[in-house]
Design a protein around this motif. Sequence first.
Motif, short mmCIF file in Angstrom:
data_model
loop_
_atom_site.label_atom_id
_atom_site.label_comp_id
_atom_site.label_asym_id
_atom_site.label_seq_id
_atom_site.Cartn_x
_atom_site.Cartn_y
_atom_site.Cartn_z
N UNK A 9 -41.90 18.90 23.61
CA UNK A 9 -41.40 18.76 24.88
C UNK A 9 -42.41 19.38 26.06
N UNK A 10 -42.14 18.52 27.19
CA UNK A 10 -42.81 18.91 28.57
C UNK A 10 -42.64 20.11 28.98
N UNK A 11 -43.87 21.00 29.19
CA UNK A 11 -43.48 22.19 29.99
C UNK A 11 -43.77 22.11 31.56
N UNK A 64 -44.69 32.00 23.83
CA UNK A 64 -43.42 31.98 23.08
C UNK A 64 -42.95 30.57 22.97
N UNK A 65 -43.14 29.69 24.00
CA UNK A 65 -42.73 28.23 23.80
C UNK A 65 -43.64 27.45 22.90
N UNK A 68 -42.50 28.34 19.30
CA UNK A 68 -41.18 27.90 19.07
C UNK A 68 -41.43 26.68 18.44
N UNK B 17 -37.79 28.74 30.17
CA UNK B 17 -37.96 28.72 31.59
C UNK B 17 -36.96 27.72 32.23
N UNK B 18 -35.91 27.18 31.51
CA UNK B 18 -34.98 26.45 32.14
C UNK B 18 -33.40 27.30 32.16
#
Lengths: 263, 286
Positions: A9-11, A64-65, A68, B17-18
């Motif tokens: 997914x785009x961050x 962290x992202x 995941x 972040x969302x």
Amino acid sequence: MIRDITIGQYYPSESVIHRLDARVKFIGTIAYIISLFLFDTFWGFLPAFVWLTVIIVLSGVPVRYIAKGLKAMLFLMIFLILFNIFLTPGEVLAEWWIFKITDNGLINAAFMVLRLMLLVVGSGMMTYTTTPSQLTAGMESLFKPLGIFKVPVHEVAMMMSIALRFIPILLEEADKIMKAQQARGADFESGNILKRAKALIPVLVPLFVSAFRRAGELAEAMEARCYHGGKGRTKLHPLKFAKRDYVSLILLIGFVVGMGFMP
Amino acid sequence: MSITFDKVVHIYGKGTSFEKRALKEVSFHIRDGEFIGLIGHTGSGKSTLIQHMNGLLKCDSGNIYYDGKDISDREYDRKTLRQNVGIVFQYPEYQLFETTVEKDVAFGPNNLKLPELQVQLRTFEALKSVGIDDSLLDISPFDLSGGQKRRVAIAGVLAMKPRVLILDEPAAGLDPRGRRDILDMIARIRREENITVVLVSHSMEDVAEYVDRIMVMNDGALAMDGTVSEVFAHRKELEEIGLSVPQISLLMSDLEDAGLIKDNGIYTMEEAVKVLSKRLLEGKRK
Ligand SMILES: Nc1ncnc2c1ncn2[C@@H]1O[C@H](COP(=O)(O)OP(=O)(O)OP(=O)(O)O)[C@@H](O)[C@H]1O
Ligand SMILES: [Mg+2]
């Protein structure tokens, strides 16, 4: 919830990596992936590791992202470890029943897992930092030469970008429909496989109906704006190399050439 | 059934972040049989709030009680909760899936494992109360008109015989006649079945005419809560959060400001006509 899937997914961010031309990132990712398979010593991963660390730091995507996204691969990694530990011949370190742990097995397992992690995180960095529309635009431009062989590059790219665009919408829709049917007493959580599959009918039927409706609406909207395939179509935001893109490309070539001198 | 929310918080995408705090310590009490209008600007948290009412979403902190019992308790029976609290979602017609109208409406009662006869009875009753003719029972729900589909979808929830009926924008996307029909129908069902109804809406005009009490959501918090006239008296505050009072109410308060009429707190056309015609007759007599 369904929406929480982060893999690929785009961050959103404004970092240098995000602003880089999608083509540079694409070529870079390919070069990076190839580099992972060129060597069979741990030292061979060092340049790729350094490269990746620099990119992660520059991109500002939180660790962290990224972690995941790795979690989704956990099962595969465990599988890989078990297979390598037990099935590689070599000097036996420990033995139990028919299972033998060998020194080569341990080394192999560590090696494979490291490679897989570098692979997943590395290719993930491209999707975290590139919007789907940039990504497809980049691919379309890179694969344009294939048009000579009558490959419908533009159409394939368009299909890809539409598909990517619709994944989150359909996931959200599925979530909504599931809730609505749950409110009518539908139960998706209990029963055997057959029962659960049957329980999905009240979700799948409306989901398909709505997907077809959306597809029809989209086709009409595209036609209303005179979409007629790729021929003669220009872009609102044409891909254009900026200074940073040339710089990264030079760095990339340096990386690849440097790799050639590795022992 | 009475409903109590105590400092209910809901956060979407916690830890990413969302992250979005969609409900910020919302507290209120709804008595049995009340007719509530829930209004608020787009994105103010109305849909999030109502999904807590039957346990589809769980709150991140706070408590929700039905008749004094906490629904997050382990012993609380979720199945009964879903049966007692019926939610009609936004655009419910997109959730139809069966091959015939009758089967689609029977989906809910069938999930309750009721005897066949009971299921049929409830199906017919529900379809009748939303005004769907018997001749439509055996046709595909996909062949109905938009308004009819919505009625069938509402019947699908009514057939569960909920004690609390929650409707998310039931009149959205319908023509004026269709809106009125649907809202009249809901008011009638509430009278007949004597149930609690929560009506979610953007439209002050719709809400003003039907409900007893208005709750106003703003950016995840409950901004106002009171009877219709109490809430509409806060015209300025409503405008600040992007809502407006019904137009007729604007006219009446302007007339009052001009000293032409006294009686304020009028928000339906009917009342306004009454007051104004009385005033006109008085003026003539003089
Ligand atoms: N599944 C979700 N994941 C993340 N954020 C969400 C989700 N659903 C809603 N939100 C966010 O929560 C906030 C409240 O949304 P909600 O749907 O409750 O608003 P609403 O008052 O019903 O709006 P509308 O009148 O447009 O229906 C919005 O900012 C929305 O973007
Ligand atoms: Mg909503």
